[in-house]
Enzyme design. Structure first.
Site, PDB file in Angstrom:
ATOM      1  N   ASP A  14       1.491 -14.016   7.267  1.00  0.00           N
ATOM      2  CA  ASP A  14       0.444 -14.727   6.512  1.00  0.00           C
ATOM      3  C   ASP A  14       1.035 -15.104   5.160  1.00  0.00           C
ATOM      4  O   ASP A  14       2.087 -14.601   4.772  1.00  0.00           O
ATOM      5  CB  ASP A  14      -0.773 -13.803   6.322  1.00  0.00           C
ATOM      6  CG  ASP A  14      -1.858 -14.450   5.472  1.00  0.00           C
ATOM      7  OD1 ASP A  14      -2.171 -15.628   5.724  1.00  0.00           O
ATOM      8  OD2 ASP A  14      -2.359 -13.807   4.534  1.00  0.00           O
ATOM      9  N   SER A  15       0.315 -15.938   4.437  1.00  0.00           N
ATOM     10  CA  SER A  15       0.750 -16.318   3.098  1.00  0.00           C
ATOM     11  C   SER A  15       0.692 -15.135   2.121  1.00  0.00           C
ATOM     12  O   SER A  15       1.338 -15.163   1.089  1.00  0.00           O
ATOM     13  CB  SER A  15      -0.150 -17.440   2.580  1.00  0.00           C
ATOM     14  OG  SER A  15      -1.505 -17.038   2.659  1.00  0.00           O
ATOM     15  N   TYR A  46      -1.042 -20.740   0.329  1.00  0.00           N
ATOM     16  CA  TYR A  46      -0.599 -21.877   1.141  1.00  0.00           C
ATOM     17  C   TYR A  46      -1.703 -22.951   1.168  1.00  0.00           C
ATOM     18  O   TYR A  46      -1.438 -24.109   1.412  1.00  0.00           O
ATOM     19  CB  TYR A  46      -0.330 -21.445   2.584  1.00  0.00           C
ATOM     20  CG  TYR A  46       0.954 -20.681   2.823  1.00  0.00           C
ATOM     21  CD1 TYR A  46       1.746 -20.215   1.773  1.00  0.00           C
ATOM     22  CD2 TYR A  46       1.375 -20.423   4.137  1.00  0.00           C
ATOM     23  CE1 TYR A  46       2.914 -19.498   2.024  1.00  0.00           C
ATOM     24  CE2 TYR A  46       2.545 -19.720   4.390  1.00  0.00           C
ATOM     25  CZ  TYR A  46       3.319 -19.251   3.335  1.00  0.00           C
ATOM     26  OH  TYR A  46       4.468 -18.555   3.595  1.00  0.00           O
ATOM     27  N   GLY A  47      -2.947 -22.502   0.954  1.00  0.00           N
ATOM     28  CA  GLY A  47      -4.113 -23.364   1.177  1.00  0.00           C
ATOM     29  C   GLY A  47      -4.239 -24.549   0.244  1.00  0.00           C
ATOM     30  O   GLY A  47      -5.073 -25.421   0.454  1.00  0.00           O
ATOM     31  N   CYS A  77      -2.293 -16.723   9.304  1.00  0.00           N
ATOM     32  CA  CYS A  77      -2.772 -17.641   8.270  1.00  0.00           C
ATOM     33  C   CYS A  77      -3.365 -18.905   8.915  1.00  0.00           C
ATOM     34  O   CYS A  77      -2.678 -19.592   9.683  1.00  0.00           O
ATOM     35  CB  CYS A  77      -1.597 -18.007   7.378  1.00  0.00           C
ATOM     36  SG  CYS A  77      -2.004 -19.130   6.056  1.00  0.00           S
ATOM     37  N   ASN A  78      -4.615 -19.191   8.594  1.00  0.00           N
ATOM     38  CA  ASN A  78      -5.252 -20.390   9.158  1.00  0.00           C
ATOM     39  C   ASN A  78      -4.532 -21.659   8.714  1.00  0.00           C
ATOM     40  O   ASN A  78      -4.334 -22.579   9.504  1.00  0.00           O
ATOM     41  CB  ASN A  78      -6.712 -20.472   8.710  1.00  0.00           C
ATOM     42  CG  ASN A  78      -7.607 -19.559   9.507  1.00  0.00           C
ATOM     43  OD1 ASN A  78      -8.331 -20.001  10.385  1.00  0.00           O
ATOM     44  ND2 ASN A  78      -7.555 -18.267   9.240  1.00  0.00           N
ATOM     45  N   THR A  79      -4.131 -21.691   7.440  1.00  0.00           N
ATOM     46  CA  THR A  79      -3.466 -22.882   6.914  1.00  0.00           C
ATOM     47  C   THR A  79      -2.139 -23.118   7.643  1.00  0.00           C
ATOM     48  O   THR A  79      -1.828 -24.251   8.041  1.00  0.00           O
ATOM     49  CB  THR A  79      -3.229 -22.726   5.396  1.00  0.00           C
ATOM     50  OG1 THR A  79      -4.480 -22.392   4.772  1.00  0.00           O
ATOM     51  CG2 THR A  79      -2.673 -23.986   4.797  1.00  0.00           C
ATOM     52  N   GLU A 156     -10.127 -11.617  -3.300  1.00  0.00           N
ATOM     53  CA  GLU A 156      -9.012 -10.801  -3.806  1.00  0.00           C
ATOM     54  C   GLU A 156      -9.445 -10.011  -5.045  1.00  0.00           C
ATOM     55  O   GLU A 156      -8.948  -8.918  -5.295  1.00  0.00           O
ATOM     56  CB  GLU A 156      -7.789 -11.675  -4.080  1.00  0.00           C
ATOM     57  CG  GLU A 156      -7.247 -12.230  -2.773  1.00  0.00           C
ATOM     58  CD  GLU A 156      -5.801 -12.689  -2.812  1.00  0.00           C
ATOM     59  OE1 GLU A 156      -5.152 -12.587  -3.851  1.00  0.00           O
ATOM     60  OE2 GLU A 156      -5.345 -13.174  -1.750  1.00  0.00           O
ATOM     61  N   CYS A 188     -10.569 -18.713   7.668  1.00  0.00           N
ATOM     62  CA  CYS A 188      -9.604 -18.270   6.648  1.00  0.00           C
ATOM     63  C   CYS A 188      -9.480 -16.759   6.744  1.00  0.00           C
ATOM     64  O   CYS A 188     -10.474 -16.063   7.000  1.00  0.00           O
ATOM     65  CB  CYS A 188     -10.109 -18.680   5.262  1.00  0.00           C
ATOM     66  SG  CYS A 188      -9.100 -18.042   3.910  1.00  0.00           S
ATOM     67  N   THR A 189      -8.270 -16.269   6.513  1.00  0.00           N
ATOM     68  CA  THR A 189      -7.999 -14.835   6.630  1.00  0.00           C
ATOM     69  C   THR A 189      -8.931 -13.957   5.788  1.00  0.00           C
ATOM     70  O   THR A 189      -9.208 -12.820   6.154  1.00  0.00           O
ATOM     71  CB  THR A 189      -6.562 -14.543   6.140  1.00  0.00           C
ATOM     72  OG1 THR A 189      -6.354 -15.221   4.896  1.00  0.00           O
ATOM     73  CG2 THR A 189      -5.541 -14.980   7.162  1.00  0.00           C
ATOM     74  N   HIS A 190      -9.370 -14.496   4.645  1.00  0.00           N
ATOM     75  CA  HIS A 190     -10.135 -13.668   3.698  1.00  0.00           C
ATOM     76  C   HIS A 190     -11.624 -13.553   4.038  1.00  0.00           C
ATOM     77  O   HIS A 190     -12.302 -12.660   3.541  1.00  0.00           O
ATOM     78  CB  HIS A 190     -10.009 -14.243   2.291  1.00  0.00           C
ATOM     79  CG  HIS A 190      -8.667 -14.080   1.672  1.00  0.00           C
ATOM     80  ND1 HIS A 190      -7.508 -14.556   2.275  1.00  0.00           N
ATOM     81  CD2 HIS A 190      -8.274 -13.504   0.509  1.00  0.00           C
ATOM     82  CE1 HIS A 190      -6.478 -14.276   1.509  1.00  0.00           C
ATOM     83  NE2 HIS A 190      -6.915 -13.635   0.425  1.00  0.00           N
TER      84      HIS A 190
END
Ligand code: DGL
Length: 280
Positions: A14-15, A46-47, A77-79, A156, A188-190
């Site tokens: 992931d980023s 990355y987004g 990572c989705n991006t 975050e 998105c990962t978050h």
């Protein structure tokens, strides 16, 4: 040969720290598998970056994992999945899985009115990867997409149940709700960490699709089909984290994404293959 391959670890990148939500779901589905995680914390996010840059970074991340002799690579990572998955699949010999198509498939299964919302980073939305993936499963389904650039920093910061985040979510989700979506992809990962708050803002009738969960399920099914599941069921899998920047910064928030304490983290330089010890 296959048996040997099956005992190798799964690589996930992931980023940054967010991909640990995918690791968490993978570990839940496949607790006896070893996982090597790379978070490219030196170059996150990355987004906000261009497709060319995201694709180059993703290639370097995947090359690091391939060098660790993984049996499969998961692009958490989705991006990076949105822009680089096809290039990675063409380049690496091991199976490479992304998060977009599994989430799109589940959304199509869940929607009753064929109106699907998706929230993600600006780069993921710009790629149109989700609308295209949804169309692959149901060409009549309509996708309403919204970039939500403020959500990653809020998560975050730990503001997952905070009035500011609630207000931001309301602002982002209102147009989608006006468009009468009945299903929302958390692209998105978050965003899995925001699920309770999203549910409150969107209301109980909207089905939420967690791309981390869907991806883990997809990886599980495909490794089983390929005969690549670790046959040693009597063991507990290890999760070994690597990052490209300061390990302390990562370790400070990693547990919240993973759901339990991370092992000692290693700092790596993607231009060399040598992992330096922590404290980096
Ligand atoms: N991991 C990214 C994603 O899922 C979010 C963070 C970033 O922008 O790098 O799209």
């Amino acid at each position: 040969m296959k048996k040997q391959a099956a005992t190798r670890p799964i690589g996930v990148f992931d980023s940054g720290v967010g991909g640990l939500t995918v690791v968490r779901e993978l570990h839940r589905a496949l607790p006896h598998e070893d996982i090597i995680y790379l978070g490219d914390t030196a170059r996150v996010p990355y987004g906000t970056k261009s497709p060319e840059t995201v694709t180059r970074f993703a290639g370097e991340d995947a090359r690091f994992l391939a060098g660790k002799n993984v049996k499969a690579i998961v692009v958490a990572c989705n991006t990076a999945s949105a822009w680089a998955l096809a290039a990675l699949q063409a380049r690496f010999a091991v199976p490479v899985f992304g998060v977009i198509s599994p989430g799109a498939r589940v959304a199509v299964e869940k929607t009753r009115n064929r109106r699907v919302g998706v929230i993600a980073t600006a780069a993921t939305i710009r790629s149109r990867a989700y609308p295209l993936a949804v169309a692959d499963h149901d060409e009549k389904a309509r996708v309403f997409a919204r970039a939500c650039p403020l959500l990653v920093p809020l998560v975050e910061e730990g503001w997952v149940d905070h009035p500011v985040t609630r207000a931001v979510l309301r602002e982002y989700l209102q147009p989608l709700l006006r468009d009468k979506i009945d299903t929302l992809i958390l692209g998105c990962t978050h965003y899995p960490l925001l699920k309770p708050l999203i549910r409150r803002v969107a209301g109980p009738k909207i089905a939420l699709v967690d791309s981390a969960e869907c991806c883990a399920q997809h990886v599980c099914e495909h490794l089983a089909l390929a005969g690549l599941l670790n046959p040693r069921l009597d063991r507990k899998g290890r999760i070994r984290p690597f990052v490209t920047d300061d390990t302390a910064q990562f370790e400070k928030i990693a547990d919240r994404f993973l759901g339990f304490p991370v092992e000692q983290t290693w700092r790596v330089d993607l231009n060399s293959t040598v992992a330096r010890s922590t404290k980096g």
